[in-house]
Design an enzyme around this catalytic site. Sequence first.
Site, PDB file in Angstrom:
ATOM      1  N   GLY A   1       0.802  -1.224   0.000  1.00  0.00           N
ATOM      2  CA  GLY A   1       0.000   0.000   0.000  1.00  0.00           C
ATOM      3  C   GLY A   1       0.828   1.264   0.000  1.00  0.00           C
ATOM      4  O   GLY A   1       2.029   1.229  -0.284  1.00  0.00           O
TER       5      GLY A   1
ATOM      6  N   HIS B   1       4.508   1.625  -7.970  1.00  0.00           N
ATOM      7  CA  HIS B   1       3.462   0.588  -7.970  1.00  0.00           C
ATOM      8  C   HIS B   1       2.600   0.714  -9.238  1.00  0.00           C
ATOM      9  O   HIS B   1       2.235  -0.293  -9.857  1.00  0.00           O
ATOM     10  CB  HIS B   1       2.533   0.748  -6.760  1.00  0.00           C
TER      11      HIS B   1
ATOM     12  N   SER C   1       7.463   4.058  -0.595  1.00  0.00           N
ATOM     13  CA  SER C   1       6.479   4.489   0.404  1.00  0.00           C
ATOM     14  C   SER C   1       7.185   5.132   1.595  1.00  0.00           C
ATOM     15  O   SER C   1       6.656   6.027   2.246  1.00  0.00           O
ATOM     16  CB  SER C   1       5.658   3.299   0.884  1.00  0.00           C
TER      17      SER C   1
HETATM   18  P1  AMP Z   1       6.089  -2.390  -1.500  1.00  0.00           P
HETATM   19  O1  AMP Z   1       4.714  -1.825  -1.470  1.00  0.00           O
HETATM   20  O2  AMP Z   1       7.141  -1.419  -1.098  1.00  0.00           O
HETATM   21  O3  AMP Z   1       6.200  -3.725  -0.824  1.00  0.00           O
HETATM   22  O4  AMP Z   1       6.405  -2.672  -3.034  1.00  0.00           O
HETATM   23  C1  AMP Z   1       5.546  -3.445  -3.826  1.00  0.00           C
HETATM   24  C2  AMP Z   1       6.190  -3.678  -5.163  1.00  0.00           C
HETATM   25  O5  AMP Z   1       6.444  -2.415  -5.785  1.00  0.00           O
HETATM   26  C3  AMP Z   1       7.551  -4.378  -5.065  1.00  0.00           C
HETATM   27  O6  AMP Z   1       7.664  -5.316  -6.116  1.00  0.00           O
HETATM   28  C4  AMP Z   1       8.523  -3.241  -5.219  1.00  0.00           C
HETATM   29  O7  AMP Z   1       9.765  -3.629  -5.735  1.00  0.00           O
HETATM   30  C5  AMP Z   1       7.784  -2.363  -6.214  1.00  0.00           C
HETATM   31  N1  AMP Z   1       8.289  -1.000  -6.158  1.00  0.00           N
HETATM   32  C6  AMP Z   1       8.427  -0.215  -5.066  1.00  0.00           C
HETATM   33  N2  AMP Z   1       8.989   0.966  -5.395  1.00  0.00           N
HETATM   34  C7  AMP Z   1       9.212   0.926  -6.739  1.00  0.00           C
HETATM   35  C8  AMP Z   1       9.779   1.837  -7.690  1.00  0.00           C
HETATM   36  N3  AMP Z   1      10.228   3.033  -7.323  1.00  0.00           N
HETATM   37  N4  AMP Z   1       9.835   1.454  -8.973  1.00  0.00           N
HETATM   38  C9  AMP Z   1       9.392   0.234  -9.355  1.00  0.00           C
HETATM   39  N5  AMP Z   1       8.852  -0.672  -8.517  1.00  0.00           N
HETATM   40  C10 AMP Z   1       8.761  -0.335  -7.228  1.00  0.00           C
END
Ligand code: AMP
Length: 268
Positions: A27, A33, A179
């Site tokens: 989230g 995302h 996030s």
């Molecule tokens: P999280 O919500 O931080 O667990 O991330 C969920 C997914 O989004 C994971 O696969 C992360 O690697 C991806 N993600 C988070 N930040 C980025 C970003 N800046 N660019 C690309 N993918 C991202």
Amino acid sequence: MKILLNNDDLNEALKSVSNLGFVPTMGSLHKGHISLIKHSKKACAKTIVSIFVNPNQFNNKRDYIRYPRNHKKDLSILKKLKVNFVFMPNKRDIYNSKRIIKIAKKDKILCAKYRKGHFEGVIDVMDRLTNLINPRKIFMGEKDFQQLYLVRNYLKNRSKSKIISCKTIRDNYNLALSSRNLLLNNKELNIARKVSNNLINFKRYIINKKNINKLISLKINELNNLTDIKVEYLELRNKFTLGKTFKTKNSKIFIAYYIKKIRLIDNF
Ligand code: AMP
């Protein structure tokens, strides 16, 4: 857009869905995302996004409590993107059985070395979510490169779902979206941007250099001398094996650092 709050909702909604793309998230959605979601919508007939702040991957309880949560805003973003399903389970739905995940000694590097139990928690939740959802493809970001590497290796022989890696999305000043950036004030955001630009230049600078080991330790000192920064690790590793290397070919620079109490990671 269907909001699925438990496993029964999920099973009912996915009964006759094939060619499903899955974007797991915790989230507080941002353009990183959103880029994964757009990849999924392009490649798959239907897309499901999960929002689950997984307690078991936080090695620090305060970090878990303080993790930003913005469900209302997230749902409005997902609705605009015309996502088909949002899965927002609670802990009971995910952790309905006990088991222990172990990662190999050779993989206890980078974040796995410093965040004890973190990737065990990530792999566990990704395996559980994948079993529940059974997607054709899972979209994950290179921003969390080690996570992508470990989850892909774990699921490779256990699941038919294919992991698709997606490029890191950065802001206009080269800072990787995260996030956790929400926890930084403007001054701290600018410090983080400085670190990103510094390392982008550094990666170019070390191409064909012989004394990369030395250059990296000098760089660690230089960054540590910036206000409010503490580098946890800065390492050059092969991007296919994550083995240590002193050649820039097929390599990435991995960093984890703190700005005051906020821990940030990136790779270049
Ligand atoms: P999280 O919500 O931080 O667990 O991330 C969920 C997914 O989004 C994971 O696969 C992360 O690697 C991806 N993600 C988070 N930040 C980025 C970003 N800046 N660019 C690309 N993918 C991202």
